[in-house]
Design a protein around this motif. Structure first.
Motif, PDB file in Angstrom:
ATOM      1  N   PHE A 191      -1.887 -15.420 -52.936  1.00 45.89           N
ATOM      2  CA  PHE A 191      -2.118 -16.912 -52.925  1.00 45.89           C
ATOM      3  C   PHE A 191      -2.402 -17.513 -54.260  1.00 45.89           C
ATOM      4  CE2 PHE A 191      -3.235 -18.715 -48.624  1.00 45.89           C
ATOM      5  CZ  PHE A 191      -2.253 -18.245 -47.903  1.00 45.89           C
ATOM      6  N   ASN A 192      -3.228 -16.800 -55.053  1.00 48.41           N
ATOM      7  CA  ASN A 192      -3.348 -17.217 -56.561  1.00 48.41           C
ATOM      8  C   ASN A 192      -1.945 -17.082 -57.349  1.00 48.41           C
ATOM      9  OD1 ASN A 192      -6.168 -17.980 -56.428  1.00 48.41           O
ATOM     10  ND2 ASN A 192      -6.692 -16.179 -56.516  1.00 48.41           N
ATOM     11  N   ALA A 193      -1.433 -16.167 -57.107  1.00 45.74           N
ATOM     12  CA  ALA A 193      -0.027 -15.679 -57.732  1.00 45.74           C
ATOM     13  C   ALA A 193       1.087 -16.778 -57.383  1.00 45.74           C
ATOM     14  CB  ALA A 193       0.519 -14.256 -57.535  1.00 45.74           C
ATOM     15  N   LEU A 194       1.039 -17.614 -56.360  1.00 48.72           N
ATOM     16  CA  LEU A 194       1.791 -18.433 -55.833  1.00 48.72           C
ATOM     17  C   LEU A 194       1.681 -19.960 -56.240  1.00 48.72           C
ATOM     18  CD1 LEU A 194       2.329 -17.166 -52.251  1.00 48.72           C
ATOM     19  CD2 LEU A 194       4.059 -17.038 -54.151  1.00 48.72           C
ATOM     20  N   THR A 195       0.531 -20.292 -57.265  1.00 41.01           N
ATOM     21  CA  THR A 195       0.678 -21.526 -57.710  1.00 41.01           C
ATOM     22  C   THR A 195       1.876 -22.173 -58.241  1.00 41.01           C
ATOM     23  OG1 THR A 195      -0.346 -20.752 -59.567  1.00 41.01           O
ATOM     24  CG2 THR A 195      -1.689 -21.103 -57.765  1.00 41.01           C
ATOM     25  N   HIS A 196       2.864 -21.516 -58.783  1.00 35.73           N
ATOM     26  CA  HIS A 196       4.086 -22.131 -59.354  1.00 35.73           C
ATOM     27  C   HIS A 196       5.055 -22.593 -58.268  1.00 35.73           C
ATOM     28  CE1 HIS A 196       4.633 -17.787 -58.850  1.00 35.73           C
ATOM     29  NE2 HIS A 196       6.168 -18.235 -59.091  1.00 35.73           N
ATOM     30  N   ARG A 197       4.979 -22.016 -57.069  1.00 42.00           N
ATOM     31  CA  ARG A 197       5.935 -22.230 -55.924  1.00 42.00           C
ATOM     32  C   ARG A 197       5.627 -23.727 -55.660  1.00 42.00           C
ATOM     33  NH1 ARG A 197       8.203 -18.195 -57.573  1.00 42.00           N
ATOM     34  NH2 ARG A 197       8.752 -16.465 -56.395  1.00 42.00           N
ATOM     35  N   ARG A 198       6.612 -24.275 -54.959  1.00 42.70           N
ATOM     36  CA  ARG A 198       6.684 -25.539 -54.246  1.00 42.70           C
ATOM     37  C   ARG A 198       7.078 -25.347 -52.916  1.00 42.70           C
ATOM     38  NH1 ARG A 198       3.468 -25.724 -57.441  1.00 42.70           N
ATOM     39  NH2 ARG A 198       3.476 -26.907 -59.400  1.00 42.70           N
ATOM     40  N   GLY A 199       6.511 -26.524 -52.242  1.00 41.15           N
ATOM     41  CA  GLY A 199       7.091 -26.796 -50.589  1.00 41.15           C
ATOM     42  C   GLY A 199       6.623 -25.494 -49.795  1.00 41.15           C
ATOM     43  N   LEU A 200       5.697 -24.919 -50.175  1.00 39.56           N
ATOM     44  CA  LEU A 200       5.089 -23.733 -49.223  1.00 39.56           C
ATOM     45  C   LEU A 200       4.284 -24.291 -48.058  1.00 39.56           C
ATOM     46  CD1 LEU A 200       3.512 -21.489 -51.837  1.00 39.56           C
ATOM     47  CD2 LEU A 200       5.660 -21.094 -50.772  1.00 39.56           C
ATOM     48  N   ARG A 201       4.211 -23.726 -46.881  1.00 40.39           N
ATOM     49  CA  ARG A 201       3.519 -24.116 -45.790  1.00 40.39           C
ATOM     50  C   ARG A 201       2.628 -22.945 -45.463  1.00 40.39           C
ATOM     51  NH1 ARG A 201       7.873 -25.029 -41.824  1.00 40.39           N
ATOM     52  NH2 ARG A 201       9.084 -23.928 -43.132  1.00 40.39           N
ATOM     53  N   ILE A 202       1.570 -23.163 -44.635  1.00 40.38           N
ATOM     54  CA  ILE A 202       0.582 -22.270 -44.092  1.00 40.38           C
ATOM     55  C   ILE A 202       0.688 -22.173 -42.937  1.00 40.38           C
ATOM     56  CG2 ILE A 202      -1.823 -21.412 -43.982  1.00 40.38           C
ATOM     57  CD1 ILE A 202      -0.352 -21.526 -46.875  1.00 40.38           C
ATOM     58  N   HIS A 203       0.838 -21.064 -42.171  1.00 42.93           N
ATOM     59  CA  HIS A 203       0.882 -20.777 -40.616  1.00 42.93           C
ATOM     60  C   HIS A 203      -0.001 -19.557 -40.421  1.00 42.93           C
ATOM     61  CE1 HIS A 203       2.008 -21.984 -36.361  1.00 42.93           C
ATOM     62  NE2 HIS A 203       1.928 -20.632 -36.575  1.00 42.93           N
ATOM     63  N   SER A 204      -1.404 -19.743 -40.176  1.00 44.57           N
ATOM     64  CA  SER A 204      -2.071 -18.672 -40.238  1.00 44.57           C
ATOM     65  C   SER A 204      -3.377 -18.762 -39.283  1.00 44.57           C
ATOM     66  CB  SER A 204      -2.657 -18.481 -41.793  1.00 44.57           C
ATOM     67  OG  SER A 204      -3.307 -17.126 -41.740  1.00 44.57           O
ATOM     68  N   GLY A 205      -4.034 -17.816 -39.008  1.00 46.16           N
ATOM     69  CA  GLY A 205      -5.088 -17.793 -37.838  1.00 46.16           C
ATOM     70  C   GLY A 205      -6.279 -18.322 -38.643  1.00 46.16           C
ATOM     71  N   MET A 206      -6.284 -17.981 -40.031  1.00 45.01           N
ATOM     72  CA  MET A 206      -7.468 -18.637 -40.437  1.00 45.01           C
ATOM     73  C   MET A 206      -7.138 -19.206 -42.096  1.00 45.01           C
ATOM     74  SD  MET A 206      -9.836 -15.421 -42.012  1.00 45.01           S
ATOM     75  CE  MET A 206      -9.495 -15.655 -43.874  1.00 45.01           C
ATOM     76  N   ALA A 207      -7.873 -19.837 -42.536  1.00 48.19           N
ATOM     77  CA  ALA A 207      -7.866 -20.427 -43.994  1.00 48.19           C
ATOM     78  C   ALA A 207      -9.094 -20.296 -44.451  1.00 48.19           C
ATOM     79  CB  ALA A 207      -7.987 -22.180 -44.073  1.00 48.19           C
ATOM     80  N   SER A 208      -9.026 -19.445 -45.916  1.00 49.74           N
ATOM     81  CA  SER A 208     -10.324 -19.423 -46.714  1.00 49.74           C
ATOM     82  C   SER A 208     -10.054 -19.991 -48.178  1.00 49.74           C
ATOM     83  CB  SER A 208     -10.180 -17.934 -46.886  1.00 49.74           C
ATOM     84  OG  SER A 208      -9.281 -17.232 -47.647  1.00 49.74           O
ATOM     85  N   ASP A 209     -11.228 -19.930 -49.029  1.00 51.39           N
ATOM     86  CA  ASP A 209     -10.998 -20.748 -50.172  1.00 51.39           C
ATOM     87  C   ASP A 209      -9.926 -20.260 -51.214  1.00 51.39           C
ATOM     88  OD1 ASP A 209     -13.315 -21.808 -49.459  1.00 51.39           O
ATOM     89  OD2 ASP A 209     -14.631 -20.898 -51.103  1.00 51.39           O
ATOM     90  N   SER A 210      -9.182 -19.219 -50.830  1.00 45.98           N
ATOM     91  CA  SER A 210      -7.911 -18.922 -51.633  1.00 45.98           C
ATOM     92  C   SER A 210      -6.933 -19.906 -51.369  1.00 45.98           C
ATOM     93  CB  SER A 210      -7.254 -17.664 -51.259  1.00 45.98           C
ATOM     94  OG  SER A 210      -7.034 -17.485 -49.873  1.00 45.98           O
ATOM     95  N   LEU A 211      -6.964 -21.001 -50.077  1.00 45.96           N
ATOM     96  CA  LEU A 211      -6.287 -21.912 -50.152  1.00 45.96           C
ATOM     97  C   LEU A 211      -6.303 -22.967 -50.971  1.00 45.96           C
ATOM     98  CD1 LEU A 211      -3.802 -23.149 -48.256  1.00 45.96           C
ATOM     99  CD2 LEU A 211      -5.971 -23.997 -46.639  1.00 45.96           C
TER     100      LEU A 211
END
Length: 192
Positions: free
Chosen positions: A81-101
């Motif tokens: 997640f930290n390495a993806l900050t330059h991407r755009r239009g990402l979506r999250i579909h996950s069992g959990m969310a943590s601070d990395s979001l």
């Protein structure tokens, strides 16, 4: 045979974030309930080592703009997640969310549409809870949606980021044991 309703016992915690549209249970459904205010459960994967950081960088290069991300508990998902900050239009579909979001939210990497963040649980700081509570993109769903085959198979661009200790020649993954010692339990101890 008469079917009896299953009794529901509730622990109500006003310290938890209130997410618009999250599943809820009417207070009248509880047989007994009590209110206890305590901080939400948190999760800290710990510091990222250089090998995990390198794997995260390479993994992030494989993930395109607009991907749908699923991640499990552990350092690798947070590092990706930290390495993806330059991407755009990402979506999250996950069992959990943590601070990395938070890094993706702050960088503007997530799509700006309702449901762009579909999660089953929040396991992070109160700052994460406050951010998610006020974000119209967030949708809380149960396991049939966050992990259901039918739902997952319809997600275009789904990328699952999970860790394994070992993978054999048949593709079977071990994510639990090292040298006969259960390692996933040590991750659980840091929760809470």
């Amino acid at each position: 045979m008469l079917e009896r309703p299953i009794p529901v016992i509730g622990l109500i915690n006003p310290a938890l974030p209130e997410i618009a549209g999250a599943p809820s249970v009417a207070l009248s459904r509880f047989v007994v309930w009590t209110e206890v205010e305590r901080p939400p459960a948190t999760y800290d994967p710990g510091p990222v080592d250089p090998v995990t950081e390198a794997v995260a960088r390479v993994t992030a290069e494989l993930i395109p703009h607009g991907a749908v991300l699923q991640t499990g508990i552990g350092k690798l998902g947070a590092a990706v997640f930290n390495a993806l900050t330059h991407r755009r239009g990402l979506r999250i579909h996950s069992g959990m969310a943590s601070d990395s979001l938070i890094a993706l939210m702050d960088a503007g990497a997530l799509a700006d549409v309702p449901g762009a963040i579909t999660i089953g649980a929040i396991l992070g700081s109160s700052a994460l809870g406050a951010r998610l509570a006020g974000d119209p993109r967030v949708r809380m769903e149960g396991v049939p949606v966050t992990h259901g085959f039918e739902v997952l198979s319809r997600l275009d661009g789904l990328v699952a980021i999970n860790s394994a200790v070992e993978v054999d020649l048949f593709g079977q993954a071990n994510a639990e044991h090292v040298g006969g010692r259960l390692v996933s339990r040590s991750e659980e101890r840091r929760v809470g």
